[in-house]
Design an enzyme around this catalytic site. Structure first.
Site, PDB file in Angstrom:
ATOM      1  N   ASP A  87       0.797  -1.243   0.000  1.00 49.59           N
ATOM      2  CA  ASP A  87       0.000   0.000   0.000  1.00 49.59           C
ATOM      3  C   ASP A  87       0.826   1.289   0.000  1.00 49.59           C
ATOM      4  O   ASP A  87       0.508   2.234   0.736  1.00 49.59           O
ATOM      5  CB  ASP A  87      -0.947  -0.004   1.213  1.00 49.59           C
ATOM      6  CG  ASP A  87      -1.979  -1.124   1.167  1.00 49.59           C
ATOM      7  OD1 ASP A  87      -1.944  -1.921   0.205  1.00 49.59           O
ATOM      8  OD2 ASP A  87      -2.804  -1.218   2.091  1.00 49.59           O
ATOM      9  N   LYS A  96      -6.852  -4.982  -3.227  1.00 49.97           N
ATOM     10  CA  LYS A  96      -7.618  -5.558  -2.122  1.00 49.97           C
ATOM     11  C   LYS A  96      -8.536  -4.497  -1.533  1.00 49.97           C
ATOM     12  O   LYS A  96      -8.293  -3.301  -1.706  1.00 49.97           O
ATOM     13  CB  LYS A  96      -6.669  -6.092  -1.047  1.00 49.97           C
ATOM     14  CG  LYS A  96      -5.818  -4.989  -0.429  1.00 49.97           C
ATOM     15  CD  LYS A  96      -4.866  -5.517   0.611  1.00 49.97           C
ATOM     16  CE  LYS A  96      -4.015  -4.416   1.192  1.00 49.97           C
ATOM     17  NZ  LYS A  96      -4.758  -3.333   1.877  1.00 49.97           N
ATOM     18  N   CYS A 127      -1.942  -2.946   7.560  1.00 51.07           N
ATOM     19  CA  CYS A 127      -1.812  -3.843   6.412  1.00 51.07           C
ATOM     20  C   CYS A 127      -0.500  -4.617   6.389  1.00 51.07           C
ATOM     21  O   CYS A 127      -0.471  -5.769   5.957  1.00 51.07           O
ATOM     22  CB  CYS A 127      -2.049  -3.068   5.128  1.00 51.07           C
ATOM     23  SG  CYS A 127      -3.786  -2.558   5.006  1.00 51.07           S
TER      24      CYS A 127
HETATM   25  C1  VGL Z   1      -4.704   0.444   5.716  1.00 52.93           C
HETATM   26  C2  VGL Z   1      -6.342   1.184   7.131  1.00 52.93           C
HETATM   27  C3  VGL Z   1      -7.275   1.091   6.126  1.00 52.93           C
HETATM   28  C4  VGL Z   1      -3.268   0.098   5.525  1.00 52.93           C
HETATM   29  C5  VGL Z   1      -5.616   0.338   4.696  1.00 52.93           C
HETATM   30  O1  VGL Z   1      -2.783   0.087   4.363  1.00 52.93           O
HETATM   31  O2  VGL Z   1      -2.595  -0.176   6.536  1.00 52.93           O
HETATM   32  N1  VGL Z   1      -5.070   0.854   6.927  1.00 52.93           N
HETATM   33  N2  VGL Z   1      -6.906   0.673   4.910  1.00 52.93           N
END
Ligand code: VGL
Ligand code: ZN
Length: 210
Positions: A15, A113, A158
Site C-alpha cells: 500500500d 484488495k 496492512c
Molecule cells: C490500511 C487502514 C485502512 C493500511 C488500509 O494500508 O494499513 N489501513 N486501509
C-alpha cells in the site's frame, strides 16, 4: 542476517499509495519517507509484488458511510469490529495511485484488495471477515516462493496482517521495519510488535537484507 536473497524470495510492498502519505486521505506520519529505502530494497530482489488498497465509494470501512460516526471510532460489521477510517484509496482516484516516486518497474504483480464494499481487507491474503481469500497465497505458492519480506504502509495494519497471514500460510516471513511506517491507533504499534514477536516473525533493518 537474513542471508542471500534468492529465487524463492519475494518482496511484498504494501500500500505505498498517495492516500497513505502526508497530504493524503489517511496519511501515515512520515509515510513518504520510506520510498527511497523501499526502492533500494526492491533493487535487491528479483521478485517483487505490490499491493494496492482499492475501495469502492461508500465502502463500509469509511466513517463517511455512517451518519454521526467519526474516523477512528469503530462499528460492528457482520464479521466483527471494524475501525472506521477517513475516505481513502477510492478506486480510480489520485489518492489510490501508487506513489509516483516508487521505482519498482520489475514488480510482477499488483494485488488489489478491499474492493468488496462490505468487507475491509488489511491483509494481502485474507479479508477482514477472515474467510475471503485474495488469491495471493495460491499465486505465490504456484510460483514456488517460500520466503516473503514485507515493507510498506501501514506497519500496524496492512503490513502486520499481511505478515501474520503469510506466516499462517506457511511462508517464512520477515518484516523490514525501517521500510515501514505506522498509524498508531489505540496502541496498535506496540500490539503489532508483540504479536509479530509471539509468532516468531522477525523485524529487521533493510541494511541486513541481501
Ligand atoms: C490500511 C487502514 C485502512 C493500511 C488500509 O494500508 O494499513 N489501513 N486501509
Ligand atoms: Zn483501506
Amino acid at each position: 542476517m537474513t542471508g542471500q536473497v534468492g529465487e524463492r524470495d519475494i518482496l511484498l510492498i504494501v500500500d505505498l499509495q498517495n492516500d497513505f502519505c502526508p497530504g493524503g486521505g489517511l496519511a501515515v506520519p512520515h509515510g513518504d519517507e520510506i520510498v527511497p529505502l523501499v526502492n533500494g530494497l526492491a533493487a535487491r530482489f528479483a521478485h517483487v509484488v505490490l499491493t494496492q488498497d482499492w475501495h469502492p465509494r461508500g465502502h463500509l470501512s469509511f466513517a463517511s458511510s455512517y451518519p454521526g460516526k467519526q474516523p477512528y471510532e469503530t462499528v460492528d460489521l457482520a464479521y466483527g469490529t471494524q475501525v472506521l477510517w477517513p475516505d481513502h484509496c477510492v478506486q480510480g482516484t489520485r489518492g489510490a495511485e501508487l506513489r509516483a516516486d516508487l521505482a519498482v518497474p520489475h514488480a510482477e504483480l499488483v494485488l488489489r484488495k478491499g474492493y468488496h464494499r462490505e468487507i475491509d481487507s488489511y491483509s494481502a491474503f485474507v479479508e477482514n471477515d477472515r474467510k475471503t481469500a485474495t488469491g495471493l497465497a495460491g499465486y505465490l505458492r504456484e510460483r514456488g516462493f517460500t520466503r516473503i519480506f514485507v515493507a510498506g504502509l501501514a506497519f500496524d495494519f496492512c503490513v502486520r496482517y499481511s505478515a501474520e497471514d503469510a506466516h499462517r500460510e506457511g511462508f517464512k516471513v520477515t518484516v523490514v521495519e525501517d521500510a515501514c511506517r505506522g498509524i498508531d491507533v489505540a496502541g496498535s504499534m506496540a500490539q503489532t510488535r508483540r504479536c509479530l514477536a509471539e509468532l516468531g516473525i522477525p523485524c529487521i533493518g533493510a541494511g541486513t537484507v541481501g
